[in-house]
Design a protein around this motif. Sequence first.
Motif, PDB file in Angstrom:
ATOM      1  N   THR A 163       0.821  -1.298   0.021  1.00  0.00           N
ATOM      2  CA  THR A 163      -0.230  -0.132  -0.129  1.00  0.00           C
ATOM      3  C   THR A 163       0.791   1.292   0.038  1.00  0.00           C
ATOM      4  O   THR A 163       0.473   2.115  -0.806  1.00  0.00           O
ATOM      5  CB  THR A 163      -1.077   0.112   1.191  1.00  0.00           C
ATOM      6  N   GLN A 164       2.047   1.161   0.631  1.00  0.00           N
ATOM      7  CA  GLN A 164       2.867   2.411   1.200  1.00  0.00           C
ATOM      8  C   GLN A 164       4.037   2.638  -0.005  1.00  0.00           C
ATOM      9  O   GLN A 164       4.219   3.626  -0.423  1.00  0.00           O
ATOM     10  CB  GLN A 164       3.319   2.506   2.196  1.00  0.00           C
ATOM     11  N   ARG A 165       4.590   1.523  -0.494  1.00  0.00           N
ATOM     12  CA  ARG A 165       5.696   1.573  -1.400  1.00  0.00           C
ATOM     13  C   ARG A 165       5.285   1.162  -2.806  1.00  0.00           C
ATOM     14  O   ARG A 165       5.971   1.512  -3.861  1.00  0.00           O
ATOM     15  CB  ARG A 165       6.630   0.611  -0.778  1.00  0.00           C
ATOM     16  N   LEU A 166       4.229   0.399  -3.106  1.00  0.00           N
ATOM     17  CA  LEU A 166       4.003  -0.076  -4.650  1.00  0.00           C
ATOM     18  C   LEU A 166       2.677   0.450  -5.033  1.00  0.00           C
ATOM     19  O   LEU A 166       2.080  -0.147  -6.028  1.00  0.00           O
ATOM     20  CB  LEU A 166       4.002  -1.698  -4.407  1.00  0.00           C
ATOM     21  N   SER A 167       2.261   1.682  -4.658  1.00  0.00           N
ATOM     22  CA  SER A 167       0.666   1.911  -5.042  1.00  0.00           C
ATOM     23  C   SER A 167       1.193   3.057  -6.219  1.00  0.00           C
ATOM     24  O   SER A 167       2.368   3.187  -6.464  1.00  0.00           O
ATOM     25  CB  SER A 167       0.265   3.031  -3.892  1.00  0.00           C
ATOM     26  N   ALA A 168       0.005   3.272  -6.917  1.00  0.00           N
ATOM     27  CA  ALA A 168       0.589   4.150  -8.138  1.00  0.00           C
ATOM     28  C   ALA A 168       1.166   5.400  -7.934  1.00  0.00           C
ATOM     29  O   ALA A 168       1.800   5.841  -8.787  1.00  0.00           O
ATOM     30  CB  ALA A 168      -1.004   4.223  -8.950  1.00  0.00           C
ATOM     31  N   GLU A 169       0.672   6.006  -6.807  1.00  0.00           N
ATOM     32  CA  GLU A 169       1.558   7.356  -6.586  1.00  0.00           C
ATOM     33  C   GLU A 169       2.708   7.019  -6.297  1.00  0.00           C
ATOM     34  O   GLU A 169       3.722   7.898  -6.489  1.00  0.00           O
ATOM     35  CB  GLU A 169       0.721   7.951  -5.460  1.00  0.00           C
ATOM     36  N   ALA A 170       3.053   6.097  -5.456  1.00  0.00           N
ATOM     37  CA  ALA A 170       4.589   5.843  -4.884  1.00  0.00           C
ATOM     38  C   ALA A 170       5.483   5.508  -6.106  1.00  0.00           C
ATOM     39  O   ALA A 170       6.746   5.745  -6.345  1.00  0.00           O
ATOM     40  CB  ALA A 170       4.480   4.665  -3.783  1.00  0.00           C
ATOM     41  N   LEU A 171       4.693   4.675  -7.258  1.00  0.00           N
ATOM     42  CA  LEU A 171       5.557   4.244  -8.267  1.00  0.00           C
ATOM     43  C   LEU A 171       5.845   5.241  -9.176  1.00  0.00           C
ATOM     44  O   LEU A 171       7.007   5.455 -10.033  1.00  0.00           O
ATOM     45  CB  LEU A 171       4.771   2.941  -8.858  1.00  0.00           C
ATOM     46  N   GLU A 172       4.980   6.407  -9.515  1.00  0.00           N
ATOM     47  CA  GLU A 172       5.229   7.298  -9.973  1.00  0.00           C
ATOM     48  C   GLU A 172       6.201   8.506  -9.319  1.00  0.00           C
ATOM     49  O   GLU A 172       6.946   9.203 -10.241  1.00  0.00           O
ATOM     50  CB  GLU A 172       3.956   8.142 -10.458  1.00  0.00           C
ATOM     51  N   ASN A 173       6.337   8.391  -8.377  1.00  0.00           N
ATOM     52  CA  ASN A 173       7.169   9.495  -7.389  1.00  0.00           C
ATOM     53  C   ASN A 173       7.863   8.400  -6.351  1.00  0.00           C
ATOM     54  O   ASN A 173       7.547   8.724  -5.051  1.00  0.00           O
ATOM     55  CB  ASN A 173       6.424  10.603  -7.089  1.00  0.00           C
ATOM     56  N   PRO A 174       8.960   7.753  -6.805  1.00  0.00           N
ATOM     57  CA  PRO A 174       9.730   7.063  -5.614  1.00  0.00           C
ATOM     58  C   PRO A 174      10.421   7.707  -4.684  1.00  0.00           C
ATOM     59  O   PRO A 174      10.295   7.148  -3.352  1.00  0.00           O
ATOM     60  CB  PRO A 174      10.494   6.107  -6.516  1.00  0.00           C
ATOM     61  N   ASP A 175      10.624   8.919  -4.833  1.00  0.00           N
ATOM     62  CA  ASP A 175      11.382   9.726  -3.857  1.00  0.00           C
ATOM     63  C   ASP A 175      10.470  10.014  -2.652  1.00  0.00           C
ATOM     64  O   ASP A 175      10.718  10.342  -1.549  1.00  0.00           O
ATOM     65  CB  ASP A 175      11.951  11.041  -4.348  1.00  0.00           C
ATOM     66  N   SER A 176       9.196  10.020  -2.835  1.00  0.00           N
ATOM     67  CA  SER A 176       8.430  10.394  -1.743  1.00  0.00           C
ATOM     68  C   SER A 176       7.985   9.381  -0.716  1.00  0.00           C
ATOM     69  O   SER A 176       7.629   9.539   0.280  1.00  0.00           O
ATOM     70  CB  SER A 176       6.816  10.519  -2.328  1.00  0.00           C
ATOM     71  N   VAL A 177       8.672   8.053  -1.087  1.00  0.00           N
ATOM     72  CA  VAL A 177       8.292   7.044  -0.186  1.00  0.00           C
ATOM     73  C   VAL A 177       9.862   6.485   0.499  1.00  0.00           C
ATOM     74  O   VAL A 177       9.944   5.740   1.235  1.00  0.00           O
ATOM     75  CB  VAL A 177       7.651   5.915  -0.667  1.00  0.00           C
TER      76      VAL A 177
END
Length: 247
Positions: A163-177
């Motif tokens: 949920t936290q690392r492999l979500s669509a948002e996280a994959l688009e912006n890996p630096d955020s996680v």
Amino acid sequence: MFKRKLTALDYHAQNDFNIDDERQFRSLIVWLEDQKIRHYKIEDRESLRNISSPDWLNHFTQYYSDLVAPDFKKREEQLDWLLAFAIRLEYSDNADKYKGQTSDNVKKNLSNAPKVVSENPLDNLDFEAEEFKKGVRNLAQLLNVAQHPDHLITLSAMSKVITQRLSAEALENPDSVIIKGTPFPVQEADLGFDTGDYVLNQAAKVLRLLHIHELRDLQTKINECIVSVQASTANPKTDTRLGKVGF
């Protein structure tokens, strides 16, 4: 707290009954007397049926006394007794019908009941099957998640990672996680108290850090709410024709 008794009595509003609603309470008392208890003659129930009367509570007190009920003062206790009394009368009136309802018969009836087939494939999974456990272990190794003796706890941990690392948002912006910075020296941190046991002290430090993390997350969400409210309230429109500020 009354749902099971109301269900047993087949009351029409068993799911929505609220004892704090005066009208609902009075209507239930009238229903119990008319349908289940029947202590008064029909012509003597008029004062109880008039639920809008300012004297209704006095009539209810008299009715409760006429039933030779226990001297309960709280409304919840009085109603609970009335429901139990009504169930007892219902059973007495239909003893032949209910005496055959043994646990074996109930299980048999349940087994003969039509089964609802769910369209969700997850509902058909056997979470204790060895094949499922093996799948959890393999996925944990793939995600580099430490495995717990209870595979369901491991599954919960993997759910957080996904949920936290492999979500669509996280994959688009890996630096955020991705966690940056120097790791916190847990072992060197000051706990603030001493349990007398080194291992317990270390565990307490970890729990304290987790608690601080949860508080920070809560504070972040509170700040986001404040900003959202301010965006809606702190930007008034000005109408110079009206000579005032605001809507």
